[in-house]
Enzyme design. Sequence first.
Site: not given
Length: 909
Positions: A621, A625, A744
């Site tokens: 989000g 990476v 999360d």
Amino acid sequence: MPYNFPKLKQLHLAQNNFNGTIPEDIGFISGLQRVDLFNNSLESKIPSSVGQLRELQHLDLGENSLNSSIPSDLGLCTNLSYLALAVNKLSGELPLSLSNLKSLVELGLSGNVFTGLILPSLVSNWTEMISLQLQNNRLSGNLPAELGLSKRLHILNLHSNNFSGSIPSDIGNLQVLTKLDLSSNKLDGELPNTISLLTTLQFFSVSSNNLTGTIPSDFGRHIPNLTTVRLPRNKFSGELQQELCSGFALETFVVNHNNFTGTLPEWLRNCSALSRVRLDENQFTGNITNAFGVHPSLELIYRRQNKFFGELSPRWGECKNITDMQMDGNRISVQIPPELGQLRQLQKLNLGSNEFSGEFPVAIGNLSLLFNLSLSRNYLTGAISRFLGKLTRLEYLDLSDNNFTGVLPVEPRTFERLTSLNISHNKLSGGIPEEIGNLHLQYLLDLSSNTFSGSLPLNLAKLIMLEILNVSHNQLSGNIPSTFSRMVSLVDIDFSYNSLTGPIPTGGIFQKKLPDNAFVGNGGLCGETEGLTPCTSDPKKSNKKILLGVLVPICGLLMIVTIISVTLNFCKRSKLGESDHPELAESFDSTIKRREEKFTFSEIITATENFDEKYLIGRGGFGSVYMAVLGRGKVVAVKMMNMSVDSSDNILELIRQSFANEIRSLTEVRHRNVIKLYGSCSWMGCSYLAYEYAERGSLKRVLYGVEGESEILGWDTRVKIVQDVAHAISHLHNDCSELIVHRDITLNNILLQRDFVPWLSDFGTARLLISDSSNWTAVAVSYGYMAPELAFTMRVRDKCDVYSFGVVALEIMMGSHPGELLASQSENRGFLLKDLLDQRLGSPSSGLAEGVVSIVKLALACTSTDPGSRPTMQFVAKEFSSVRIQNCLSEPLDMITINKLAGFETRSD
């Protein structure tokens, strides 16, 4: 199959995990007397050919997935005495042909979706019936008076349907009935006097209906074995009958949320077997002092919201097993008896909204298990006892609206679990203790309407999880610290009626539209908020503004340095025309983890060819990476977060918060199961974070597999992963200097090393809440893993992480997301555990079965819809540590149901 066994008399295939359908030609086994297919995975319909089994006496198809209606041909099995179809998906109306089953003794149809009426002609022939269980369906209409013809009936369970009308007086003909449960329907009218004729009754529940009138005066007089009476959530009135506990066997007496009046009957004092009593939300009155006796088995007593008066008897100290005592909203007076300090099992104590006087009851400091204490709205005086600090489990404390004086006794290493503190409307004085900022307050801090003086402690800014802050109506002076804007979870503030001065901070909640009265009564405050004087550029104040202009950046820099513990190594910005590979002497010097690995940002740029797409290994989000293989063979993962000027202010703020949260959290954490951060850098409009590289990627990728990858995680690996993740979250919640809520926890955010050791990752959303002008709140938790309370409140607590962990643990054990299980737990709890486990694997070996059972049991507790009922992660981690890898199950794995693991018990109070 049927053709090969034409003379078969009994078919026992229960709990064998059979799937598919019941063969239509089962009717050819003409001599079949018993069919037991209980608890398999059978689907589709019950074949009509079952009607050909004329000698059939016992048919059990319960706990499958049958989804049709009951075939009318079943009524041809006139020798049938036992019929169990419970916990399926059967629907439609009950066929009238079932009235032909005159030999029927037990009928269990609960947990389906049957509709329609129970017709008189249907039940009139069931005169041999002993057990009739139709609960948890959608049956409607009136209860037929013909139920009274089943005079041998012991159990009549019709709860959780849509029955309406009155309870027929013929129910009194069931004079051997032991259990009558009519709760959670739409019944109205009064209870028939004939229920007093049910002299063998043990369990009686009519809760959650629309019943009115009084309880028959002689109900219970001749019912010596009555143990349970549940009448809550109706419209009953009048006084309680005087001889309900004639046999002194009553254990549960629940009558809350009615309109009962009068004084309490004498039998309440003498019925020593009581364990659960709820009288709350009625109109009871009278002197409470001697209304109760000594009840050694009593665990819960609710007398709240009535009109009781008198003293609280010291004899309550002899009821040693009480865990929950709620007596608020009455007129109980005099002192709180010190004998309450003997209730060592007490967890919740609410004596608020009474007329207690005297000094703070010091004996309460002995209640080491207490986590909820309210003494609000009384006339208590003197200092708040320092013994409160001994209550290490206290989470909720409300001492508001009393006459307490002196200082607030918050000292180091006290109140470490406190999430809500309300001491408003007292006479406390002195400064607000700095130590409050070290607490883990998450919901409320209300210090209003006291005489606190001095300035607001800077330390309060550490309460980054706090939602409501009220310091109004005191004698506070000085500025509102600008660092208060970092309290990103605040949704309501009140600084009114003090002597505060200076500008209102900017950012955080201070930039939102606040109530007009949030700052009134402070003559020295200025700002753009409605009702305040704007902060002008008066020449007389220019020196102050210059000083402020110097101090604000310095303070901001110092705050950043404090938050990330001198770890944010800023890269030199490359200027126009300079090399695309800037050499950065201090970049990624890895002082964060005190490791020896040192490398520069330019090495990462070289290794990724300036972040070419071919090195991309994931998107999230907040960024992308990349994998970077450095010259020494060192592999790192690099997250790039784009701070593009094209993004909205809200998005940019979100990314900045995520970047800061990641650094702040991972700087604090040192745990083998939490991903390690090497360093950070900002360059060319982007922010970068470098981590250790997880070779196997996310747990989601490994658990569900990718194309061309056939490896399936074994039970031993799954158990170890769940245990390690539990210990990692427990570390975040309990072992860091400040409690860290991840927010999360999902399969995507658990990474696996080559040896399947898990790393908890992605701390960018830890306690992150942001809203725009529409008052929209960014929900950081991934859907499917979000605690249900977050759907209607911004209260983010450690129990939200507990819920997410429970979902993850179940998903690992099941091999699929447990959404359907959690959405309809009451329907699914009858299923066998073995049927919910990942079917790609065989059953776990005896040596691993205990670990699997322990995980599912704790995961179900973690996913409770009530946050207060969830265990802490510290408890979960300790439980996992105590599991012995050996065969210690009390019963075979194939026999364990979700119902048993969840400790589920149907209650209507």
